[in-house]
Design a protein around this motif. Structure first.
Motif, PDB file in Angstrom:
ATOM      1  N   LYS A 163       0.843  -1.188   0.000  1.00 37.25           N
ATOM      2  CA  LYS A 163       0.000   0.000   0.000  1.00 37.25           C
ATOM      3  C   LYS A 163       0.884   1.245   0.000  1.00 37.25           C
ATOM      4  O   LYS A 163       2.093   1.166   0.252  1.00 37.25           O
ATOM      5  CB  LYS A 163      -0.904   0.013   1.237  1.00 37.25           C
ATOM      6  CG  LYS A 163      -1.885  -1.146   1.315  1.00 37.25           C
ATOM      7  CD  LYS A 163      -2.723  -1.053   2.579  1.00 37.25           C
ATOM      8  CE  LYS A 163      -3.724  -2.184   2.690  1.00 37.25           C
ATOM      9  NZ  LYS A 163      -4.518  -2.108   3.946  1.00 37.25           N
ATOM     10  N   ASP A 164       0.265   2.381  -0.239  1.00 42.14           N
ATOM     11  CA  ASP A 164       1.004   3.647  -0.161  1.00 42.14           C
ATOM     12  C   ASP A 164       1.625   3.782   1.224  1.00 42.14           C
ATOM     13  O   ASP A 164       0.952   3.600   2.242  1.00 42.14           O
ATOM     14  CB  ASP A 164       0.072   4.830  -0.424  1.00 42.14           C
ATOM     15  CG  ASP A 164      -0.389   4.915  -1.869  1.00 42.14           C
ATOM     16  OD1 ASP A 164       0.256   4.266  -2.723  1.00 42.14           O
ATOM     17  OD2 ASP A 164      -1.383   5.614  -2.143  1.00 42.14           O
ATOM     18  N   GLY A 165       2.883   4.089   1.271  1.00 37.88           N
ATOM     19  CA  GLY A 165       3.575   4.286   2.533  1.00 37.88           C
ATOM     20  C   GLY A 165       4.248   3.043   3.083  1.00 37.88           C
ATOM     21  O   GLY A 165       5.071   3.145   4.005  1.00 37.88           O
ATOM     22  N   ASP A 166       3.944   1.861   2.521  1.00 36.18           N
ATOM     23  CA  ASP A 166       4.530   0.634   3.057  1.00 36.18           C
ATOM     24  C   ASP A 166       6.041   0.593   2.874  1.00 36.18           C
ATOM     25  O   ASP A 166       6.792   0.242   3.798  1.00 36.18           O
ATOM     26  CB  ASP A 166       3.905  -0.601   2.400  1.00 36.18           C
ATOM     27  CG  ASP A 166       2.559  -0.969   2.996  1.00 36.18           C
ATOM     28  OD1 ASP A 166       2.213  -0.434   4.069  1.00 36.18           O
ATOM     29  OD2 ASP A 166       1.853  -1.802   2.390  1.00 36.18           O
ATOM     30  N   LEU A 167       6.522   0.925   1.667  1.00 32.99           N
ATOM     31  CA  LEU A 167       7.961   0.853   1.424  1.00 32.99           C
ATOM     32  C   LEU A 167       8.725   1.828   2.324  1.00 32.99           C
ATOM     33  O   LEU A 167       9.805   1.497   2.818  1.00 32.99           O
ATOM     34  CB  LEU A 167       8.267   1.124  -0.046  1.00 32.99           C
ATOM     35  CG  LEU A 167       7.940  -0.015  -1.019  1.00 32.99           C
ATOM     36  CD1 LEU A 167       8.230   0.410  -2.453  1.00 32.99           C
ATOM     37  CD2 LEU A 167       8.725  -1.271  -0.675  1.00 32.99           C
ATOM     38  N   ALA A 168       8.156   3.005   2.535  1.00 28.79           N
ATOM     39  CA  ALA A 168       8.801   3.977   3.417  1.00 28.79           C
ATOM     40  C   ALA A 168       8.840   3.451   4.851  1.00 28.79           C
ATOM     41  O   ALA A 168       9.843   3.608   5.559  1.00 28.79           O
ATOM     42  CB  ALA A 168       8.061   5.314   3.366  1.00 28.79           C
ATOM     43  N   ALA A 169       7.753   2.802   5.274  1.00 27.48           N
ATOM     44  CA  ALA A 169       7.703   2.239   6.622  1.00 27.48           C
ATOM     45  C   ALA A 169       8.716   1.111   6.777  1.00 27.48           C
ATOM     46  O   ALA A 169       9.416   1.010   7.797  1.00 27.48           O
ATOM     47  CB  ALA A 169       6.300   1.739   6.929  1.00 27.48           C
ATOM     48  N   ILE A 170       8.812   0.254   5.767  1.00 31.64           N
ATOM     49  CA  ILE A 170       9.755  -0.860   5.816  1.00 31.64           C
ATOM     50  C   ILE A 170      11.190  -0.348   5.816  1.00 31.64           C
ATOM     51  O   ILE A 170      12.053  -0.865   6.542  1.00 31.64           O
ATOM     52  CB  ILE A 170       9.512  -1.816   4.628  1.00 31.64           C
ATOM     53  CG1 ILE A 170       8.119  -2.459   4.739  1.00 31.64           C
ATOM     54  CG2 ILE A 170      10.585  -2.903   4.583  1.00 31.64           C
ATOM     55  CD1 ILE A 170       7.664  -3.151   3.469  1.00 31.64           C
ATOM     56  N   LEU A 216      13.904  -1.273   8.670  1.00 33.65           N
ATOM     57  CA  LEU A 216      15.133  -2.008   8.377  1.00 33.65           C
ATOM     58  C   LEU A 216      16.383  -1.132   8.413  1.00 33.65           C
ATOM     59  O   LEU A 216      17.495  -1.643   8.537  1.00 33.65           O
ATOM     60  CB  LEU A 216      15.034  -2.657   6.989  1.00 33.65           C
ATOM     61  CG  LEU A 216      13.906  -3.675   6.782  1.00 33.65           C
ATOM     62  CD1 LEU A 216      13.926  -4.186   5.343  1.00 33.65           C
ATOM     63  CD2 LEU A 216      14.014  -4.836   7.763  1.00 33.65           C
ATOM     64  N   GLY A 217      16.191   0.168   8.248  1.00 33.46           N
ATOM     65  CA  GLY A 217      17.336   1.058   8.187  1.00 33.46           C
ATOM     66  C   GLY A 217      18.013   1.041   6.830  1.00 33.46           C
ATOM     67  O   GLY A 217      19.160   1.484   6.685  1.00 33.46           O
ATOM     68  N   ARG A 218      17.335   0.524   5.843  1.00 28.58           N
ATOM     69  CA  ARG A 218      17.861   0.477   4.480  1.00 28.58           C
ATOM     70  C   ARG A 218      16.684   0.374   3.513  1.00 28.58           C
ATOM     71  O   ARG A 218      15.582   0.020   3.914  1.00 28.58           O
ATOM     72  CB  ARG A 218      18.779  -0.729   4.279  1.00 28.58           C
ATOM     73  CG  ARG A 218      18.114  -2.068   4.554  1.00 28.58           C
ATOM     74  CD  ARG A 218      19.025  -3.240   4.250  1.00 28.58           C
ATOM     75  NE  ARG A 218      18.452  -4.510   4.653  1.00 28.58           N
ATOM     76  CZ  ARG A 218      17.533  -5.179   3.976  1.00 28.58           C
ATOM     77  NH1 ARG A 218      17.071  -4.665   2.824  1.00 28.58           N
ATOM     78  NH2 ARG A 218      17.053  -6.330   4.397  1.00 28.58           N
ATOM     79  N   ARG A 219      16.937   0.684   2.279  1.00 29.56           N
ATOM     80  CA  ARG A 219      15.887   0.601   1.273  1.00 29.56           C
ATOM     81  C   ARG A 219      15.578  -0.864   0.969  1.00 29.56           C
ATOM     82  O   ARG A 219      16.483  -1.623   0.615  1.00 29.56           O
ATOM     83  CB  ARG A 219      16.318   1.326  -0.003  1.00 29.56           C
ATOM     84  CG  ARG A 219      15.199   1.456  -1.042  1.00 29.56           C
ATOM     85  CD  ARG A 219      15.648   2.334  -2.198  1.00 29.56           C
ATOM     86  NE  ARG A 219      14.580   2.520  -3.163  1.00 29.56           N
ATOM     87  CZ  ARG A 219      13.597   3.398  -3.035  1.00 29.56           C
ATOM     88  NH1 ARG A 219      13.573   4.185  -1.961  1.00 29.56           N
ATOM     89  NH2 ARG A 219      12.653   3.510  -3.954  1.00 29.56           N
ATOM     90  N   PRO A 220      14.337  -1.288   1.101  1.00 29.98           N
ATOM     91  CA  PRO A 220      13.998  -2.691   0.824  1.00 29.98           C
ATOM     92  C   PRO A 220      14.078  -3.002  -0.662  1.00 29.98           C
ATOM     93  O   PRO A 220      13.833  -2.136  -1.498  1.00 29.98           O
ATOM     94  CB  PRO A 220      12.561  -2.816   1.347  1.00 29.98           C
ATOM     95  CG  PRO A 220      12.001  -1.424   1.243  1.00 29.98           C
ATOM     96  CD  PRO A 220      13.166  -0.508   1.526  1.00 29.98           C
TER      97      PRO A 220
END
Length: 230
Positions: free
Chosen positions: A31-38, A42-46
């Protein structure tokens, strides 16, 4: 936590089950915002996240689903076919919730990996369930392959030994299905809806120690703090 599995009902958009229909694993699209939350968790780009299998009560991803193959950048000047730019990622269910990651890490630091391995190994019924959990995990991983990019599927054709690894390795890529490799991986599988005795032991142990699998109030405070800065 609300989401797929753990008795909450599986309302995800993609599901896979075994032949008997006794288990169902699934996930929902990002969903919108999920990648930013992940990325924050994680402290890194998924990379190569295909969906979310489990969310906390605040709606944040807690267990993500990874593609079984990850694209990697080839070294500059490397003359190789396009199919050489993929590496296997056997861990398809990944625990990202920092609150739960820390709690499980505390259990591991106290020797619970060995304790749970011994407990399951001494109980034939639990040992059989663990073997089935490994098979279930591998089957789910295999079910993701048809949705991979064409280049990734070509990679598997050219490298059948990698296909064999993905098909035969168990939870988190484990080759030895009788011992536990990482409690985080087993809890992630359990929360995603897997019939995993090790994950169930971890969940029960955490609950008895006061760890709220639905998310800690500090998570809400963190979420509000993040929202206020956006």
């Amino acid at each position: 936590m609300a989401g797929a599995g753990c008795g909450t009902g599986n309302e995800t958009g993609n599901e896979t089950g075994n032949e008997s229909g006794s288990w169902t694993l699934g996930f929902e699209p990002l969903k919108d915002g999920d990648l930013a939350a992940i990325e924050e968790q994680l402290g890194r780009r998924p990379r190569n996240v295909v969906g979310v299998a489990y969310r906390c009560r605040f709606g944040r991803p807690a267990v993500i689903v990874n593609s079984p193959l990850v694209a990697v950048d080839r070294p500059s000047g490397m003359a190789s076919p396009a199919c050489a730019e993929w590496v296997p990622l056997p861990t398809v269910f990944w625990l990202t919730c920092p609150y739960l990651v820390a709690a499980v890490g505390e259990l591991e630091s106290r020797g619970l990996v060995r304790q749970f391995t011994k407990e399951i190994g001494s109980d034939p019924e639990l040992a059989a369930k663990l073997q089935q959990a490994h098979s279930e995990y591998a089957a789910f991983r295999q079910a993701l392959i048809p949705s991979l990019p064409e280049e990734a599927q070509e990679f598997l054709v050219v490298h059948p030994h990698i296909q064999e690894v993905l098909a035969r390795s168990g939870i988190g890529g484990a080759c030895d299905h009788s011992s536990l490799k990482c409690l985080h991986m087993h809890l992630a599988h359990f929360l995603a809806g897997g019939d995993n005795p090790a994950g169930e032991l971890v969940a029960g142990y955490l609950t008895r120690e006061g760890v709220d699998l639905a998310g800690d109030p500090s998570c809400r405070a963190e979420e509000n703090s993040t929202s206020s800065t956006e």
